[in-house]
Design a protein around this motif. Structure first.
Motif, PDB file in Angstrom:
ATOM      1  N   THR A 211       0.846  -1.177   0.000  1.00 21.68           N
ATOM      2  CA  THR A 211       0.000   0.000   0.000  1.00 21.68           C
ATOM      3  C   THR A 211       0.890   1.238   0.000  1.00 21.68           C
ATOM      4  N   TYR A 212       0.660   2.124  -0.947  1.00 22.35           N
ATOM      5  CA  TYR A 212       1.456   3.338  -1.090  1.00 22.35           C
ATOM      6  C   TYR A 212       0.688   4.522  -0.535  1.00 22.35           C
ATOM      7  N   TYR A 213       1.316   5.241   0.387  1.00 22.30           N
ATOM      8  CA  TYR A 213       0.723   6.378   1.066  1.00 22.30           C
ATOM      9  C   TYR A 213       1.484   7.648   0.733  1.00 22.30           C
ATOM     10  N   CYS A 214       0.768   8.751   0.581  1.00 24.57           N
ATOM     11  CA  CYS A 214       1.426  10.043   0.585  1.00 24.57           C
ATOM     12  C   CYS A 214       1.176  10.727   1.918  1.00 24.57           C
ATOM     13  N   ALA A 215       2.123  11.553   2.309  1.00 27.09           N
ATOM     14  CA  ALA A 215       2.092  12.225   3.600  1.00 27.09           C
ATOM     15  C   ALA A 215       2.602  13.643   3.442  1.00 27.09           C
ATOM     16  N   GLY A 216       2.119  14.540   4.301  1.00 23.78           N
ATOM     17  CA  GLY A 216       2.547  15.924   4.254  1.00 23.78           C
ATOM     18  C   GLY A 216       2.818  16.479   5.634  1.00 23.78           C
ATOM     19  N   GLY A 217       3.737  17.427   5.698  1.00 21.71           N
ATOM     20  CA  GLY A 217       4.040  18.100   6.941  1.00 21.71           C
ATOM     21  C   GLY A 217       4.981  19.261   6.728  1.00 21.71           C
ATOM     22  N   ALA A 218       4.929  20.223   7.639  1.00 24.08           N
ATOM     23  CA  ALA A 218       5.800  21.399   7.584  1.00 24.08           C
ATOM     24  C   ALA A 218       7.140  21.049   8.224  1.00 24.08           C
ATOM     25  N   LEU A 219       7.886  20.148   7.597  1.00 20.73           N
ATOM     26  CA  LEU A 219       9.111  19.607   8.161  1.00 20.73           C
ATOM     27  C   LEU A 219      10.303  20.545   8.013  1.00 20.73           C
ATOM     28  N   GLY A 220      10.384  21.205   6.878  1.00 18.91           N
ATOM     29  CA  GLY A 220      11.624  21.844   6.485  1.00 18.91           C
ATOM     30  C   GLY A 220      12.588  20.795   5.960  1.00 18.91           C
ATOM     31  N   TRP A 221      13.418  21.153   5.010  1.00 19.61           N
ATOM     32  CA  TRP A 221      14.268  20.166   4.357  1.00 19.61           C
ATOM     33  C   TRP A 221      15.359  19.622   5.265  1.00 19.61           C
ATOM     34  N   ALA A 222      15.674  20.319   6.355  1.00 18.64           N
ATOM     35  CA  ALA A 222      16.690  19.852   7.289  1.00 18.64           C
ATOM     36  C   ALA A 222      16.195  18.722   8.177  1.00 18.64           C
ATOM     37  N   SER A 223      14.902  18.474   8.232  1.00 15.96           N
ATOM     38  CA  SER A 223      14.340  17.424   9.062  1.00 15.96           C
ATOM     39  C   SER A 223      14.534  16.055   8.429  1.00 15.96           C
ATOM     40  N   ASP A 224      14.283  14.986   9.215  1.00 14.76           N
ATOM     41  CA  ASP A 224      14.409  13.620   8.731  1.00 14.76           C
ATOM     42  C   ASP A 224      13.169  13.280   7.907  1.00 14.76           C
TER      43      ASP A 224
ATOM     44  N   ALA B 273      12.578  10.723   6.114  1.00 15.30           N
ATOM     45  CA  ALA B 273      12.270   9.302   6.075  1.00 15.30           C
ATOM     46  C   ALA B 273      11.536   8.805   7.316  1.00 15.30           C
ATOM     47  N   ARG B 274      11.282   9.662   8.272  1.00 14.11           N
ATOM     48  CA  ARG B 274      10.646   9.271   9.518  1.00 14.11           C
ATOM     49  C   ARG B 274       9.146   9.545   9.444  1.00 14.11           C
ATOM     50  N   PRO B 275       8.315   8.495   9.425  1.00 13.25           N
ATOM     51  CA  PRO B 275       6.866   8.726   9.273  1.00 13.25           C
ATOM     52  C   PRO B 275       6.262   9.643  10.323  1.00 13.25           C
ATOM     53  N   ARG B 276       6.743   9.563  11.549  1.00  6.45           N
ATOM     54  CA  ARG B 276       6.160  10.353  12.629  1.00  6.45           C
ATOM     55  C   ARG B 276       6.415  11.841  12.486  1.00  6.45           C
ATOM     56  N   ASN B 277       7.252  12.254  11.544  1.00 10.13           N
ATOM     57  CA  ASN B 277       7.494  13.670  11.298  1.00 10.13           C
ATOM     58  C   ASN B 277       6.435  14.311  10.408  1.00 10.13           C
ATOM     59  N   TYR B 278       5.531  13.529   9.866  1.00 11.85           N
ATOM     60  CA  TYR B 278       4.481  14.030   8.986  1.00 11.85           C
ATOM     61  C   TYR B 278       3.160  14.149   9.731  1.00 11.85           C
ATOM     62  N   ASN B 279       2.411  15.212   9.449  1.00 15.75           N
ATOM     63  CA  ASN B 279       1.175  15.506  10.156  1.00 15.75           C
ATOM     64  C   ASN B 279      -0.068  14.932   9.484  1.00 15.75           C
ATOM     65  N   TYR B 280      -0.049  14.791   8.168  1.00 15.79           N
ATOM     66  CA  TYR B 280      -1.223  14.396   7.412  1.00 15.79           C
ATOM     67  C   TYR B 280      -0.907  13.219   6.518  1.00 15.79           C
ATOM     68  N   TRP B 281      -1.871  12.307   6.403  1.00 11.25           N
ATOM     69  CA  TRP B 281      -1.711  11.082   5.626  1.00 11.25           C
ATOM     70  C   TRP B 281      -2.945  10.799   4.793  1.00 11.25           C
ATOM     71  N   GLY B 282      -2.725  10.296   3.586  1.00 13.62           N
ATOM     72  CA  GLY B 282      -3.812   9.759   2.805  1.00 13.62           C
ATOM     73  C   GLY B 282      -4.153   8.353   3.250  1.00 13.62           C
ATOM     74  N   ARG B 283      -5.202   7.795   2.658  1.00 11.66           N
ATOM     75  CA  ARG B 283      -5.634   6.445   3.016  1.00 11.66           C
ATOM     76  C   ARG B 283      -4.910   5.359   2.244  1.00 11.66           C
ATOM     77  N   GLY B 284      -4.159   5.713   1.218  1.00 16.90           N
ATOM     78  CA  GLY B 284      -3.322   4.769   0.505  1.00 16.90           C
ATOM     79  C   GLY B 284      -3.948   4.247  -0.775  1.00 16.90           C
ATOM     80  N   THR B 285      -3.080   3.766  -1.667  1.00 17.09           N
ATOM     81  CA  THR B 285      -3.506   3.102  -2.890  1.00 17.09           C
ATOM     82  C   THR B 285      -2.686   1.822  -3.048  1.00 17.09           C
ATOM     83  N   GLN B 286      -3.346   0.740  -3.435  1.00 17.40           N
ATOM     84  CA  GLN B 286      -2.707  -0.572  -3.477  1.00 17.40           C
ATOM     85  C   GLN B 286      -1.972  -0.775  -4.793  1.00 17.40           C
ATOM     86  N   VAL B 287      -0.706  -1.208  -4.695  1.00 17.24           N
ATOM     87  CA  VAL B 287       0.103  -1.574  -5.850  1.00 17.24           C
ATOM     88  C   VAL B 287       0.494  -3.039  -5.699  1.00 17.24           C
TER      89      VAL B 287
END
Length: 126
Positions: free
Chosen positions: A93-106, A108-122
């Motif tokens: 399942t492929y998810y997109c995520a968004g957050g005001a991380l800034g490029w200096a943040s990690d 690759a860390r899921p917990r750094n993102y605030n918003y998530w889609g429900r996913g699409t199956q590949v």
């Protein structure tokens, strides 16, 4: 309210290509990082790629580099993930995520993102 909606998943054969999309709404996103993650049954959620909504910065997981390409169309409020030379190991399942991380943040860390889609199956299978 910020919303992310994925689309474009499906069933393909090994070696094929597929493009999935993430439609963004409810915000301006000018300070946001948009990331793609995937999750296979029994495995941890895995970073795939990320892009700044403003500016040109992109990054990829090492295993995806050279096969996957992340891009955006700001006029359409959409982020894309082009996947080439697909393998059975890319199934999930492929998810997109968004957050005001800034490029200096990690990115690759899921917990750094605030918003998530429900996913699409590949699914990649013969």
């Amino acid at each position: 309210q910020v919303q992310l909606v994925e689309s474009g998943g499906g069933l393909v054969q090994p070696g094929a290509s597929l493009r999935v999309s993430c439609a963004l709404s409810g915000g301006t996103f000018r300070s946001y990082v948009i990331g793609w993650f995937r999750q296979a049954p029994g495995k941890e959620r895995e970073f795939v790629a990320a892009i700044m909504w403003s500016g040109d910065s992109v990054s990829y997981a090492d295993s995806m580099k050279g096969r996957f390409t992340i891009s955006k169309d700001k006029a359409m409020n959409t982020v894309f993930l082009q996947m080439n030379s697909l393998k059975s190991e890319d199934t999930g399942t492929y998810y997109c995520a968004g957050g005001a991380l800034g490029w200096a943040s990690d990115r690759a860390r899921p917990r750094n993102y605030n918003y998530w889609g429900r996913g699409t199956q590949v699914t990649v299978s013969s």
